[in-house]
Design an enzyme around this catalytic site. Structure first.
Site, PDB file in Angstrom:
ATOM      1  N   HIS A   1      23.647  35.572 -31.798  1.00 61.80           N
ATOM      2  CA  HIS A   1      24.619  36.418 -31.104  1.00 61.80           C
ATOM      3  C   HIS A   1      25.411  37.273 -32.088  1.00 61.80           C
ATOM      4  O   HIS A   1      25.562  38.489 -31.902  1.00 61.80           O
ATOM      5  CB  HIS A   1      25.560  35.537 -30.281  1.00 61.80           C
TER       6      HIS A   1
ATOM      7  N   TYR B   1      42.008  30.826 -26.578  1.00 66.32           N
ATOM      8  CA  TYR B   1      41.644  29.406 -26.542  1.00 66.32           C
ATOM      9  C   TYR B   1      41.561  28.843 -27.962  1.00 66.32           C
ATOM     10  O   TYR B   1      42.131  27.785 -28.261  1.00 66.32           O
ATOM     11  CB  TYR B   1      40.310  29.223 -25.824  1.00 66.32           C
TER      12      TYR B   1
ATOM     13  N   GLN C   1      28.196  23.585 -35.395  1.00 64.76           N
ATOM     14  CA  GLN C   1      28.480  24.832 -34.680  1.00 64.76           C
ATOM     15  C   GLN C   1      27.551  25.971 -35.104  1.00 64.76           C
ATOM     16  O   GLN C   1      27.512  27.020 -34.458  1.00 64.76           O
ATOM     17  CB  GLN C   1      29.936  25.261 -34.945  1.00 64.76           C
TER      18      GLN C   1
ATOM     19  N   GLN D   1      31.834  33.858 -20.195  1.00 69.80           N
ATOM     20  CA  GLN D   1      30.885  34.531 -21.080  1.00 69.80           C
ATOM     21  C   GLN D   1      29.562  34.789 -20.361  1.00 69.80           C
ATOM     22  O   GLN D   1      28.958  35.858 -20.499  1.00 69.80           O
ATOM     23  CB  GLN D   1      30.659  33.686 -22.335  1.00 69.80           C
TER      24      GLN D   1
ATOM     25  N   ARG E   1      35.020  24.349 -42.960  1.00 68.70           N
ATOM     26  CA  ARG E   1      35.568  23.165 -42.280  1.00 68.70           C
ATOM     27  C   ARG E   1      34.500  22.095 -42.056  1.00 68.70           C
ATOM     28  O   ARG E   1      34.765  21.070 -41.443  1.00 68.70           O
ATOM     29  CB  ARG E   1      36.173  23.586 -40.944  1.00 68.70           C
TER      30      ARG E   1
END
Length: 293
Positions: free
Chosen positions: A149, A213, A141, A237, A136
């Site tokens: 992580h 979400y 991001q 989180q 995308r």
């Protein structure tokens, strides 16, 4: 006394990794050897490096239908794991503070081991998040937090399912250390992370909310305007990492059959996630609010 060469030491070390795991989970997918999960990790890094380059002159891929199905499927999987962690631990009367691993083949012990494997496998599935970002063209991001992580979780939970599927670690009092070589003991100790059922339980619940979400966001602008609670998702989180930190700190001082050295490792890992997520929270919400004022 015969002196081992470096290569022989490496072979002995690797043999210890293979032979000293939980025999119940040893034949399960992606468990016996660290080789397959390491290959997945290397492919993951290659995709992160090459993906944005391949997409540079291409249009973003419309993944709306895929993202809707994927995210809501992950909601269902996370809800299932949360239920299994909760039901198994409740039925077996697990301790929330210090729970040795039940290495028996009893139905409850195997039920807990299976949900630990599913949690581990879910971390492999979640690597798809990164692929979707690349397709995308959401390269912003692909932060260090995101990659760190995702990458560390697959190895943490490989070790968990390989050695301690279900509780924390029985170490000083367990028969699993009998008749082991020093190398084998080191293998067990170095890979025996605090993969407690409590961590899986909390993280599964958080991921129910998180993927809910993302699933709602994928539905489009008609729903997005109602998703004002994104910042609270980050807070949730962070809360889970604080709980893990407190839990691990407690075990440093409590009389629990778990090596302090590993508690320190887990504590350091939890603190690293707190630092990274706190930095994300600050720059995403607090810093922007300060600029507006």
């Amino acid at each position: 006394m015969k002196v081992l060469t470096l290569w022989q030491k490496v072979q002995l070390f690797y043999q210890g990794i293979l032979e000293n795991g939980d025999k119940r989970t040893d034949k399960w997918l992606l468990v016996h050897s660290p080789g397959p999960i390491s290959c997945i990790f290397l492919c993951y890094l290659i995709v992160i490096w090459a993906g944005p380059k391949l997409m540079a002159k291409r249009q973003p891929v419309n993944l709306k239908p895929v993202l809707i199905v994927y995210n809501f499927a992950m909601v269902c999987l996370s809800a299932y794991m949360f239920y299994e962690f909760t039901a198994s631990s409740w039925s077996a009367r697990y301790s929330l503070l210090c729970q040795p691993v039940d290495y028996s083949d009893s139905p409850l012990a195997m039920r807990m081991a299976r949900v630990c494997w599913w949690f581990y496998f879910s971390k492999v599935i979640e690597l798809s998040d990164t692929i979707f970002f690349i397709l995308r063209k959401k390269n912003g991001q692909l932060t260090f937090l995101h990659v760190y992580h995702h990458a560390t979780m697959i190895f943490n939970w490989w070790a968990g399912v390989k050695y301690v599927a279900g509780g924390q670690c029985e170490y000083n009092l367990t028969k699993r250390l009998e008749n082991r070589t020093n190398c084998a003991n080191f293998v067990y100790l170095s890979t025996c992370l605090s993969i407690a059922f409590l961590i899986g339980l909390i993280n599964s619940l958080v991921h129910v909310v998180m993927y809910l979400y993302y699933g709602l966001a994928a539905l489009g602008p008609g729903v997005t305007r109602y998703l004002w609670w994104k910042r609270y998702l980050t807070s949730l989180q962070l809360l889970q990492f604080f709980i893990v930190t407190i839990h691990t700190t407690y075990n440093l001082f409590a009389d629990c059959d778990f090596p302090d050295s590993m508690n320190v490792v887990v504590l350091a890992y939890s603190l690293s996630l707190i630092a990274l997520f706190s930095n994300f929270y600050y720059h995403s919400y607090l810093a922007k609010k300060t600029k507006k004022t």
